[in-house]
Design a protein around this motif. Structure first.
Motif, PDB file in Angstrom:
ATOM      1  N   PHE A 196      71.788 -25.884  27.040  1.00 32.74           N
ATOM      2  CA  PHE A 196      70.682 -26.833  26.922  1.00 32.74           C
ATOM      3  C   PHE A 196      71.094 -27.944  25.965  1.00 32.74           C
ATOM      4  CE2 PHE A 196      69.592 -25.207  22.762  1.00 32.74           C
ATOM      5  CZ  PHE A 196      69.886 -23.851  22.836  1.00 32.74           C
ATOM      6  N   SER A 197      70.500 -29.102  26.163  1.00 35.38           N
ATOM      7  CA  SER A 197      70.803 -30.227  25.295  1.00 35.38           C
ATOM      8  C   SER A 197      69.752 -30.422  24.218  1.00 35.38           C
ATOM      9  CB  SER A 197      70.925 -31.507  26.134  1.00 35.38           C
ATOM     10  OG  SER A 197      69.729 -31.736  26.842  1.00 35.38           O
ATOM     11  N   ARG A 198      68.584 -29.830  24.446  1.00 34.46           N
ATOM     12  CA  ARG A 198      67.504 -30.078  23.485  1.00 34.46           C
ATOM     13  C   ARG A 198      66.452 -28.978  23.611  1.00 34.46           C
ATOM     14  NH1 ARG A 198      65.505 -34.713  20.884  1.00 34.46           N
ATOM     15  NH2 ARG A 198      63.262 -34.709  20.501  1.00 34.46           N
ATOM     16  N   LEU A 199      65.986 -28.508  22.457  1.00 31.98           N
ATOM     17  CA  LEU A 199      64.828 -27.624  22.402  1.00 31.98           C
ATOM     18  C   LEU A 199      63.659 -28.436  21.879  1.00 31.98           C
ATOM     19  CD1 LEU A 199      66.405 -24.397  20.852  1.00 31.98           C
ATOM     20  CD2 LEU A 199      65.908 -24.853  23.259  1.00 31.98           C
ATOM     21  N   ASN A 200      62.604 -28.469  22.597  1.00 30.56           N
ATOM     22  CA  ASN A 200      61.435 -29.243  22.192  1.00 30.56           C
ATOM     23  C   ASN A 200      60.430 -28.321  21.510  1.00 30.56           C
ATOM     24  OD1 ASN A 200      62.499 -31.764  23.269  1.00 30.56           O
ATOM     25  ND2 ASN A 200      62.165 -30.832  25.269  1.00 30.56           N
ATOM     26  N   ASP A 201      59.209 -28.256  22.024  1.00 33.80           N
ATOM     27  CA  ASP A 201      58.208 -27.397  21.411  1.00 33.80           C
ATOM     28  C   ASP A 201      58.627 -25.929  21.506  1.00 33.80           C
ATOM     29  OD1 ASP A 201      55.192 -29.228  22.422  1.00 33.80           O
ATOM     30  OD2 ASP A 201      56.824 -29.705  21.041  1.00 33.80           O
ATOM     31  N   MET A 202      58.319 -25.200  20.451  1.00 33.69           N
ATOM     32  CA  MET A 202      58.573 -23.752  20.426  1.00 33.69           C
ATOM     33  C   MET A 202      57.271 -23.076  20.020  1.00 33.69           C
ATOM     34  SD  MET A 202      62.353 -23.749  18.607  1.00 33.69           S
ATOM     35  CE  MET A 202      63.020 -22.276  19.402  1.00 33.69           C
ATOM     36  N   GLU A 203      56.900 -22.031  20.715  1.00 28.62           N
ATOM     37  CA  GLU A 203      55.585 -21.436  20.531  1.00 28.62           C
ATOM     38  C   GLU A 203      55.662 -19.913  20.504  1.00 28.62           C
ATOM     39  OE1 GLU A 203      53.924 -23.060  24.058  1.00 28.62           O
ATOM     40  OE2 GLU A 203      53.070 -24.824  23.048  1.00 28.62           O
ATOM     41  N   TRP A 204      54.693 -19.339  19.833  1.00 28.76           N
ATOM     42  CA  TRP A 204      54.501 -17.891  19.871  1.00 28.76           C
ATOM     43  C   TRP A 204      53.174 -17.578  20.548  1.00 28.76           C
ATOM     44  CZ3 TRP A 204      57.946 -14.189  18.829  1.00 28.76           C
ATOM     45  CH2 TRP A 204      59.054 -14.505  18.037  1.00 28.76           C
ATOM     46  N   TYR A 205      53.221 -16.646  21.482  1.00 25.83           N
ATOM     47  CA  TYR A 205      52.039 -16.121  22.144  1.00 25.83           C
ATOM     48  C   TYR A 205      51.951 -14.629  21.824  1.00 25.83           C
ATOM     49  CZ  TYR A 205      51.562 -20.263  25.150  1.00 25.83           C
ATOM     50  OH  TYR A 205      51.370 -21.536  25.624  1.00 25.83           O
ATOM     51  N   ARG A 206      50.790 -14.075  22.093  1.00 25.06           N
ATOM     52  CA  ARG A 206      50.663 -12.630  22.021  1.00 25.06           C
ATOM     53  C   ARG A 206      49.767 -12.138  23.151  1.00 25.06           C
ATOM     54  NH1 ARG A 206      47.170 -11.832  16.398  1.00 25.06           N
ATOM     55  NH2 ARG A 206      45.212 -12.806  17.114  1.00 25.06           N
ATOM     56  N   GLN A 207      50.045 -10.911  23.560  1.00 25.71           N
ATOM     57  CA  GLN A 207      49.238 -10.304  24.624  1.00 25.71           C
ATOM     58  C   GLN A 207      48.965  -8.862  24.271  1.00 25.71           C
ATOM     59  OE1 GLN A 207      50.680 -10.859  28.629  1.00 25.71           O
ATOM     60  NE2 GLN A 207      48.618 -10.513  29.412  1.00 25.71           N
ATOM     61  N   ALA A 208      47.697  -8.560  24.098  1.00 26.17           N
ATOM     62  CA  ALA A 208      47.266  -7.198  23.818  1.00 26.17           C
ATOM     63  C   ALA A 208      46.863  -6.535  25.128  1.00 26.17           C
ATOM     64  CB  ALA A 208      46.107  -7.209  22.837  1.00 26.17           C
TER      65      ALA A 208
END
Length: 121
Positions: free
Chosen positions: A28-40
Protein backbone atom coordinates in the motif's frame (compact mmCIF):
# COMPACT_ATOMS: atom_id res chain seq x y z
CA UNK A 1 -3.51 -5.82 -0.66
CA UNK A 2 -3.44 -4.91 2.99
CA UNK A 3 -3.31 -7.37 5.86
CA UNK A 4 -4.29 -6.35 9.39
CA UNK A 5 -3.34 -8.25 12.51
CA UNK A 6 -4.81 -7.30 15.87
CA UNK A 7 -3.30 -8.26 19.21
CA UNK A 8 -3.51 -7.39 22.87
CA UNK A 9 -6.87 -8.80 23.82
CA UNK A 10 -7.45 -11.08 26.76
CA UNK A 11 -9.32 -11.77 29.96
CA UNK A 12 -9.16 -9.00 32.51
CA UNK A 13 -10.99 -8.07 35.67
CA UNK A 14 -13.28 -5.07 35.79
CA UNK A 15 -11.28 -1.91 36.36
CA UNK A 16 -8.26 -3.25 34.53
CA UNK A 17 -6.59 -2.02 31.37
CA UNK A 18 -5.57 -3.39 28.00
CA UNK A 19 -3.71 -2.01 25.02
CA UNK A 20 -4.82 -3.31 21.66
CA UNK A 21 -2.65 -3.09 18.57
CA UNK A 22 -3.47 -3.45 14.89
CA UNK A 23 -0.53 -3.68 12.52
CA UNK A 24 -0.93 -3.23 8.78
CA UNK A 25 1.29 -4.91 6.23
CA UNK A 26 1.28 -5.51 2.50
CA UNK A 27 1.48 -3.40 -0.62
CA UNK A 28 0.00 0.00 0.00
CA UNK A 29 1.10 3.55 -0.58
CA UNK A 30 -0.96 5.20 2.11
CA UNK A 31 -2.98 4.39 5.21
CA UNK A 32 -5.76 6.87 5.77
CA UNK A 33 -8.36 6.61 8.52
CA UNK A 34 -7.83 3.84 11.06
CA UNK A 35 -10.67 2.72 13.29
CA UNK A 36 -11.56 0.33 16.05
CA UNK A 37 -14.92 -1.43 16.14
CA UNK A 38 -16.32 -3.93 18.57
CA UNK A 39 -18.95 -6.61 18.31
CA UNK A 40 -20.53 -8.31 21.29
CA UNK A 41 -22.59 -11.50 20.96
CA UNK A 42 -26.05 -10.73 19.67
CA UNK A 43 -25.26 -7.08 19.05
CA UNK A 44 -24.43 -5.01 16.00
CA UNK A 45 -20.87 -4.05 15.23
CA UNK A 46 -20.15 -0.66 16.82
CA UNK A 47 -17.61 1.99 15.89
CA UNK A 48 -15.63 2.72 19.06
CA UNK A 49 -12.93 5.14 17.97
CA UNK A 50 -11.28 6.50 14.85
CA UNK A 51 -8.15 8.42 13.98
CA UNK A 52 -7.17 10.24 10.81
CA UNK A 53 -3.73 10.16 9.27
CA UNK A 54 -3.09 13.57 10.77
CA UNK A 55 -4.09 12.45 14.26
CA UNK A 56 -7.64 13.74 14.56
CA UNK A 57 -9.70 11.45 16.77
CA UNK A 58 -13.32 10.65 17.46
CA UNK A 59 -14.99 8.35 19.98
CA UNK A 60 -18.38 6.91 20.72
CA UNK A 61 -19.78 8.70 23.78
CA UNK A 62 -19.77 5.61 25.97
CA UNK A 63 -15.97 5.27 25.88
CA UNK A 64 -14.72 8.84 25.63
CA UNK A 65 -13.27 9.03 29.14
CA UNK A 66 -11.74 5.54 29.13
CA UNK A 67 -10.45 4.73 25.62
CA UNK A 68 -7.60 6.40 23.77
CA UNK A 69 -6.82 5.74 20.12
CA UNK A 70 -3.40 6.53 18.69
CA UNK A 71 -1.32 5.58 15.70
CA UNK A 72 2.31 5.26 14.69
CA UNK A 73 2.53 5.99 10.98
CA UNK A 74 6.15 4.79 10.83
CA UNK A 75 5.05 1.39 12.12
CA UNK A 76 1.73 1.31 10.24
CA UNK A 77 0.03 0.52 13.52
CA UNK A 78 -3.02 1.79 15.36
CA UNK A 79 -3.49 1.33 19.09
CA UNK A 80 -6.43 1.39 21.47
CA UNK A 81 -5.67 1.97 25.13
CA UNK A 82 -8.61 0.80 27.21
CA UNK A 83 -8.78 1.77 30.87
CA UNK A 84 -11.33 1.16 33.62
CA UNK A 85 -12.71 -1.84 31.78
CA UNK A 86 -16.31 -2.82 32.41
CA UNK A 87 -18.08 -6.13 31.78
CA UNK A 88 -20.09 -4.43 29.05
CA UNK A 89 -16.85 -3.81 27.16
CA UNK A 90 -16.65 -7.55 26.49
CA UNK A 91 -16.56 -8.02 22.73
CA UNK A 92 -14.41 -8.87 19.77
CA UNK A 93 -12.46 -5.75 18.85
CA UNK A 94 -11.68 -5.30 15.17
CA UNK A 95 -9.70 -2.71 13.33
CA UNK A 96 -10.69 -1.21 10.01
CA UNK A 97 -8.32 0.72 7.80
CA UNK A 98 -8.91 2.85 4.73
CA UNK A 99 -5.88 2.37 2.53
CA UNK A 100 -4.57 3.00 -0.96
CA UNK A 101 -2.94 -0.06 -2.54
CA UNK A 102 0.19 0.57 -4.56
CA UNK A 103 -1.45 -0.38 -7.87
CA UNK A 104 -4.15 2.30 -7.78
CA UNK A 105 -5.11 5.73 -6.53
CA UNK A 106 -8.43 4.44 -5.22
CA UNK A 107 -9.03 3.70 -1.56
CA UNK A 108 -10.41 0.52 -0.07
CA UNK A 109 -11.42 -0.63 3.36
CA UNK A 110 -9.74 -3.55 5.05
CA UNK A 111 -10.71 -5.43 8.21
CA UNK A 112 -8.70 -7.43 10.67
CA UNK A 113 -9.85 -10.72 12.17
CA UNK A 114 -10.38 -9.26 15.62
CA UNK A 115 -9.09 -9.80 19.12
CA UNK A 116 -11.28 -10.94 22.00
CA UNK A 117 -11.63 -8.78 25.08
CA UNK A 118 -13.40 -10.38 28.02
CA UNK A 119 -14.01 -8.46 31.23
CA UNK A 120 -15.01 -10.33 34.36
CA UNK A 121 -16.95 -8.68 37.15
Amino acid sequence: QVQLVESGGGLVQAGGSLRLSCAASGSFSRLNDMEWYRQAPGRQRELVAGITRGGGTNYVDSVKDRFTISRDNAKNTVYLQINSLKPEDTAVYLCRVIATPTYTTATFQYWGQGTQVTVSS
